[in-house]
Design an enzyme around this catalytic site. Sequence first.
Site: not given
Length: 262
Positions: A34-36, A89-91, A104, A111, A129
């Site tokens: 993801g982007s983050t 990881d992001g969320a 997303g 993941e 978020k």
Amino acid sequence: MTGELSPIDKAKFVAAKKAVEFVEDGMRVGLGTGSTAAWMVRCLGEVVREEGLRIRAVPTSARTAALARDVGLDVISLDEARWLDLTIDGADEVDHEFNLIKGGGAALLQEKIVATASDRMVVITDASKEVETLGAFPLPLEVIPFGWQTTKALVEEMLDSLDVMGRTTSLRMNGAAPLFTDEGNHILDLHLNRIGNVRQLAMVLNQIPGVVENGLFVDICDTVVVGYGDGRVQLRDLNDNSIREDRLEFVESDNLFADLGD
């Protein structure tokens, strides 16, 4: 350059940069998607180059693997690693109990496997978020292509008996065709608006034939790093119920920010 970043991107960057401080020499580290997470991979690559950190990285998607190799990380499979010291990881959403909605980026299956094979999961996010109750972000559900419409109907029927506010489902598309995950599956997005019982929903969804995995991450995340557009970061630890705040200065780096397409 950091001076050209939006406040949201600055928040993602400082959260990612702070989270990389959890990585120690010799670790086996799961890399999110993801982007983050892309910011985190770039930051980690910079640390490896500048400080000589020796780590082995297990990516959660093909695109994360490609980025990790581009920045010079030693990429291995989860089977090679067997177990991980840490996953970052992001969320898409995180509540006050550190329950998450993820998927997303259509990588929720890998993941979740990687995160649960780790001693610790650190989630990096921006303040947008954070939610009181999960569900405003559509809940991704990875399903096998065979009979996906039947699976979709079974999911919708099941939702009628559960504590959710919305019950609309949709097949995620990639242009005019259905999206395929790295594992060759489809994604159903559940537009629930509010999830009353996260644990119950996660358990019931995975009992439906055709469902591979859902995007609810329950009792997996240990630490949340929240970034803000002014450079502040908050570290929240579930185990000791602590909140610590720091501030990171923006330092422009052509190597770090060039060609970041995620």
